[in-house]
Design a protein around this motif. Structure first.
Motif, PDB file in Angstrom:
ATOM      1  N   TYR A 137      14.355  71.704  15.963  1.00 42.25           N
ATOM      2  CA  TYR A 137      14.104  71.128  17.283  1.00 42.25           C
ATOM      3  C   TYR A 137      13.908  69.630  17.116  1.00 42.25           C
ATOM      4  O   TYR A 137      13.276  69.188  16.150  1.00 42.25           O
ATOM      5  CB  TYR A 137      12.791  71.651  17.871  1.00 42.25           C
ATOM      6  N   ASN A 138      14.410  68.870  18.091  1.00 46.44           N
ATOM      7  CA  ASN A 138      14.012  67.474  18.206  1.00 46.44           C
ATOM      8  C   ASN A 138      13.441  67.299  19.607  1.00 46.44           C
ATOM      9  O   ASN A 138      13.867  67.984  20.541  1.00 46.44           O
ATOM     10  CB  ASN A 138      15.198  66.534  18.007  1.00 46.44           C
ATOM     11  N   VAL A 139      12.493  66.371  19.730  1.00 40.44           N
ATOM     12  CA  VAL A 139      11.776  66.265  21.000  1.00 40.44           C
ATOM     13  C   VAL A 139      12.292  65.104  21.850  1.00 40.44           C
ATOM     14  O   VAL A 139      11.574  64.521  22.643  1.00 40.44           O
ATOM     15  CB  VAL A 139      10.255  66.137  20.763  1.00 40.44           C
ATOM     16  N   ARG A 140      13.565  64.820  21.690  1.00 35.80           N
ATOM     17  CA  ARG A 140      14.217  63.649  22.301  1.00 35.80           C
ATOM     18  C   ARG A 140      15.693  63.965  22.383  1.00 35.80           C
ATOM     19  O   ARG A 140      16.130  65.005  21.891  1.00 35.80           O
ATOM     20  CB  ARG A 140      13.999  62.462  21.367  1.00 35.80           C
ATOM     21  N   MET A 141      16.462  63.062  22.950  1.00 37.42           N
ATOM     22  CA  MET A 141      17.911  63.238  22.919  1.00 37.42           C
ATOM     23  C   MET A 141      18.449  62.817  21.550  1.00 37.42           C
ATOM     24  O   MET A 141      17.780  62.091  20.814  1.00 37.42           O
ATOM     25  CB  MET A 141      18.573  62.390  24.010  1.00 37.42           C
ATOM     26  N   GLY A 142      19.639  63.271  21.224  1.00 36.77           N
ATOM     27  CA  GLY A 142      20.275  62.881  19.965  1.00 36.77           C
ATOM     28  C   GLY A 142      21.015  61.559  20.125  1.00 36.77           C
ATOM     29  O   GLY A 142      21.352  61.148  21.224  1.00 36.77           O
ATOM     30  N   ASP A 143      21.257  60.939  18.987  1.00 37.17           N
ATOM     31  CA  ASP A 143      22.064  59.732  18.973  1.00 37.17           C
ATOM     32  C   ASP A 143      23.043  59.899  17.830  1.00 37.17           C
ATOM     33  O   ASP A 143      22.594  60.023  16.687  1.00 37.17           O
ATOM     34  CB  ASP A 143      21.136  58.517  18.752  1.00 37.17           C
ATOM     35  N   PRO A 144      24.333  60.046  18.050  1.00 34.47           N
ATOM     36  CA  PRO A 144      25.133  59.642  19.202  1.00 34.47           C
ATOM     37  C   PRO A 144      25.414  60.722  20.250  1.00 34.47           C
ATOM     38  O   PRO A 144      26.266  60.486  21.112  1.00 34.47           O
ATOM     39  CB  PRO A 144      26.445  59.213  18.546  1.00 34.47           C
ATOM     40  N   GLU A 145      24.717  61.865  20.233  1.00 39.83           N
ATOM     41  CA  GLU A 145      25.029  62.892  21.225  1.00 39.83           C
ATOM     42  C   GLU A 145      24.824  62.374  22.662  1.00 39.83           C
ATOM     43  O   GLU A 145      25.584  62.715  23.568  1.00 39.83           O
ATOM     44  CB  GLU A 145      24.159  64.134  21.008  1.00 39.83           C
ATOM     45  N   THR A 146      23.778  61.561  22.867  1.00 45.33           N
ATOM     46  CA  THR A 146      23.524  61.000  24.200  1.00 45.33           C
ATOM     47  C   THR A 146      24.757  60.274  24.744  1.00 45.33           C
ATOM     48  O   THR A 146      25.023  60.309  25.955  1.00 45.33           O
ATOM     49  CB  THR A 146      22.352  59.984  24.128  1.00 45.33           C
TER      50      THR A 146
ATOM     51  N   LYS B  14      28.424  68.254  19.739  1.00 49.33           N
ATOM     52  CA  LYS B  14      28.437  68.422  18.285  1.00 49.33           C
ATOM     53  C   LYS B  14      28.532  67.033  17.679  1.00 49.33           C
ATOM     54  O   LYS B  14      29.335  66.227  18.142  1.00 49.33           O
ATOM     55  CB  LYS B  14      29.659  69.255  17.891  1.00 49.33           C
ATOM     56  N   ASP B  15      27.717  66.771  16.670  1.00 44.68           N
ATOM     57  CA  ASP B  15      27.827  65.459  16.037  1.00 44.68           C
ATOM     58  C   ASP B  15      28.300  65.598  14.600  1.00 44.68           C
ATOM     59  O   ASP B  15      28.358  66.697  14.052  1.00 44.68           O
ATOM     60  CB  ASP B  15      26.516  64.655  16.143  1.00 44.68           C
ATOM     61  N   TYR B  16      28.665  64.478  14.034  1.00 46.29           N
ATOM     62  CA  TYR B  16      29.209  64.402  12.675  1.00 46.29           C
ATOM     63  C   TYR B  16      28.305  63.495  11.871  1.00 46.29           C
ATOM     64  O   TYR B  16      28.311  62.283  12.067  1.00 46.29           O
ATOM     65  CB  TYR B  16      30.670  63.911  12.741  1.00 46.29           C
ATOM     66  N   LYS B  17      27.472  64.117  10.997  1.00 46.65           N
ATOM     67  CA  LYS B  17      26.379  63.363  10.378  1.00 46.65           C
ATOM     68  C   LYS B  17      26.771  62.644   9.098  1.00 46.65           C
ATOM     69  O   LYS B  17      26.157  61.654   8.735  1.00 46.65           O
ATOM     70  CB  LYS B  17      25.209  64.311  10.041  1.00 46.65           C
ATOM     71  N   ARG B  18      27.782  63.169   8.382  1.00 42.83           N
ATOM     72  CA  ARG B  18      28.081  62.584   7.071  1.00 42.83           C
ATOM     73  C   ARG B  18      28.890  61.297   7.229  1.00 42.83           C
ATOM     74  O   ARG B  18      29.679  61.165   8.151  1.00 42.83           O
ATOM     75  CB  ARG B  18      28.867  63.561   6.209  1.00 42.83           C
TER      76      ARG B  18
ATOM     77  N   THR C 254      24.049  60.363   7.671  1.00 42.01           N
ATOM     78  CA  THR C 254      23.776  59.166   8.470  1.00 42.01           C
ATOM     79  C   THR C 254      23.021  59.633   9.705  1.00 42.01           C
ATOM     80  O   THR C 254      22.766  60.824   9.867  1.00 42.01           O
ATOM     81  CB  THR C 254      25.090  58.530   8.939  1.00 42.01           C
ATOM     82  N   GLY C 255      22.725  58.724  10.617  1.00 42.70           N
ATOM     83  CA  GLY C 255      22.166  59.130  11.909  1.00 42.70           C
ATOM     84  C   GLY C 255      23.181  59.888  12.743  1.00 42.70           C
ATOM     85  O   GLY C 255      22.814  60.619  13.659  1.00 42.70           O
ATOM     86  N   GLY C 256      24.448  59.734  12.439  1.00 38.97           N
ATOM     87  CA  GLY C 256      25.528  60.371  13.210  1.00 38.97           C
ATOM     88  C   GLY C 256      26.678  59.392  13.369  1.00 38.97           C
ATOM     89  O   GLY C 256      26.468  58.237  13.715  1.00 38.97           O
TER      90      GLY C 256
ATOM     91  N   ILE D 251      14.479  68.601  25.150  1.00 37.54           N
ATOM     92  CA  ILE D 251      14.430  69.387  23.905  1.00 37.54           C
ATOM     93  C   ILE D 251      15.860  69.437  23.375  1.00 37.54           C
ATOM     94  O   ILE D 251      16.778  69.858  24.085  1.00 37.54           O
ATOM     95  CB  ILE D 251      13.928  70.830  24.127  1.00 37.54           C
ATOM     96  N   PHE D 252      16.004  68.968  22.167  1.00 38.26           N
ATOM     97  CA  PHE D 252      17.314  68.938  21.488  1.00 38.26           C
ATOM     98  C   PHE D 252      17.250  70.082  20.482  1.00 38.26           C
ATOM     99  O   PHE D 252      16.403  70.103  19.594  1.00 38.26           O
ATOM    100  CB  PHE D 252      17.419  67.557  20.866  1.00 38.26           C
ATOM    101  N   ILE D 253      18.098  71.074  20.679  1.00 39.13           N
ATOM    102  CA  ILE D 253      18.054  72.256  19.822  1.00 39.13           C
ATOM    103  C   ILE D 253      19.278  72.249  18.909  1.00 39.13           C
ATOM    104  O   ILE D 253      20.405  72.405  19.376  1.00 39.13           O
ATOM    105  CB  ILE D 253      18.007  73.553  20.660  1.00 39.13           C
TER     106      ILE D 253
HETATM  107  N1  GLY Z   1      22.457  62.795  15.741  1.00 37.65           N
HETATM  108  C1  GLY Z   1      21.343  63.492  15.267  1.00 37.65           C
HETATM  109  C2  GLY Z   1      20.045  63.057  15.784  1.00 37.65           C
HETATM  110  O1  GLY Z   1      19.946  62.302  16.734  1.00 37.65           O
HETATM  111  O2  GLY Z   1      19.027  63.492  15.244  1.00 37.65           O
END
Ligand code: GLY
Ligand code: AMP
Length: 423
Positions: A290-299, A217-221, A231-233, A274-276
């Motif tokens: 869907y995102n077609v990559r890993m998340g950042d900062p989830e990675t 789980k990320d925190y975007k705000r 933000t990006g996270g 696949i990032f769902i």
């Molecule tokens: N942290 C959200 C993203 O990578 O899109």
């Protein structure tokens, strides 16, 4: 095996950290990388979207596999470029081809895919300038809040959630008529608002088989209590405490399997992550995106929890043998807290010296917006460092990250002190 990672953020630094631990990893290259990736490989000053330059580097350095970090080279067709080039076609690229990358590159494409394969998601309709009036009429049929999404890539800014109907109509007109988000908003998806708690699932597929990676789980705000601009996270936690076995089994049955089967039915070859993005409503999973990559900062929390060798995992992906791959996962929690530059996600300064990294103990500092200048590490982006820690539970892991943030300094640094506040 010589490996090239494309990208320059915390995600790519984490992938480099993990790949470099593999006895199978030969020379590791990161293009363009940052001040942190230098510890694990060689940075190449290349633009991940300049495919001809990449080709030259891949051949010169005898690179045998390419891992694509961000979405734009995928949406721009890097995988297709490799497949169409006689010198490159046998070099595996981890990341989908251009057509499949529309799952992230076009909200409408993703929604049509979900509808076609009965994957739970919010009701929607899409509009262009030609049917603006129908867009207004559709908004009238919905209850507040109103969700407006630019169809194309808009650097995470293209989604508006508005409480007021008149304001929603005005924004729709600005998106379509005045191209508020450029060409990305020449089409707009209007969605039913879903009220729930969000989390993300990560899947790696070889186009036939898949493995489910740790969830997060990320925190975007930018602000405490999830207030302020996106933000990006700003931080992430893995695993997500509320995602129990029952819920995760629903996610696999109702979302992951239909997604993989849907790709096959549509004859879309998909090799990569696949990032769902999910939202839980009445204990049911719905797909937000869907995102077609890993998340950042989830990675920065997902990859550290993978105990298996990452080169083995990518080799199995390239060989379409993920069905035989047993993924070992660290049972501990991992958390990461992003240290950002004051002002981010609006205007912020660059070039501030970062000190104290040598005092960090029992956390891993993944670099994001950093670079080396005269042997000093300086800031070069809004998100600067991700401080990742393990713990028996996420609270203990977080304590460790915060303790170590206290050791690090740069001018006007900022971070959220409340990651995990809602769990
Ligand atoms: N942290 C959200 C993203 O990578 O899109
Ligand atoms: P997206 O770019 O589609 O992930 O949307 C960005 C953010 O907007 C998501 O992470 C959610 O917080 C929120 N969001 C998007 N779609 C919806 C929806 N249908 N209902 C409620 N919130 C949404």
């Amino acid at each position: 095996m010589n490996i090239l990672i494309l990208g320059s953020g915390g995600r790519e630094c984490t992938l480099a950290w993990k790949l470099a631990q593999s006895p199978k990893c030969g020379d590791l290259f990161i293009a363009p990388g940052n001040a942190g990736t230098i510890d694990f490989g060689t940075n190449l000053e290349l633009n991940p979207n300049d495919f001809d330059d990449l080709k030259e580097a891949v051949l010169r350095h005898c690179i045998e596999m390419v891992i694509v970090g961000p979405e734009d080279p995928l949406v721009n067709g890097i995988h297709d470029y490799f497949l169409e080039d006689s010198d490159l076609k046998n070099i595996p690229v981890i990341g989908p081809q251009k057509y499949a990358a529309q799952l992230e590159g076009s909200k409408e494409f993703a929604k049509e895919f979900m509808y076609r394969h009965d994957i739970p998601t919010a009701q929607y309709k899409s509009f262009t300038l030609e049917n603006l009036q129908e867009g207004f009429d559709f908004l009238e049929t919905l209850n507040a809040p109103y969700v407006l999404k630019a169809d194309g890539l808009a650097a995470g800014k293209g989604v508006l959630i508005l409480d007021d109907l008149q304001e929603a109509k005005k924004e729709l007109e600005e998106m379509l008529g005045q191209q508020k988000f450029g060409a990305a908003s020449s089409k707009v998806v209007i969605e039913e608002f879903l009220d729930g708690i969000e989390m993300s699932s990560f899947v790696l597929t070889d186009s036939e088989n898949y493995v489910i990676l740790p969830n997060a789980k990320d925190y975007k705000r930018i602000g405490e209590g999830d207030k302020g601009l996106n933000t990006g996270g700003m931080g992430a936690i893995s695993p997500v405490p509320f995602a129990d076995d029952e819920f995760l089994s629903k996610v696999e049955k109702r979302v992951i399997i239909p997604t993989i089967d849907g790709l096959k039915k549509d004859k879309i070859s998909y090799v990569g992550f696949i990032f769902i993005g999910l939202i839980r409503v009445n204990n049911e999973p719905y797909v937000i995106e869907y995102n077609v990559r890993m998340g950042d900062p989830e990675t920065e929390v997902v990859i550290p929890r993978i105990q298996s060798d990452l080169v083995d995992l990518f080799e199995a992906t390239a060989a379409k043998k993920l069905n035989n791959f047993k993924l070992d996962i660290d049972p501990r929690s991992a958390t990461t807290v992003m240290m950002v530059s004051g002002g981010y996600p609006e205007a912020y300064g660059k070039g501030m010296e970062i000190t104290g990294l040598e005092n960090v103990k029992d956390s891993i500092v993944f670099h994001a917006g950093t670079k080396l200048s005269d042997n000093k590490i300086i800031t070069s982006g809004g998100r600067v460092l991700a401080v990742t820690s393990y713990g028996e539970d996420f609270k203990r892991a977080l304590e460790q990250s915060y303790k170590n943030i206290g050791q690090i300094h740069f001018d006007k640094m900022n971070f959220r002190t409340d990651i995990g506040f809602d769990l």
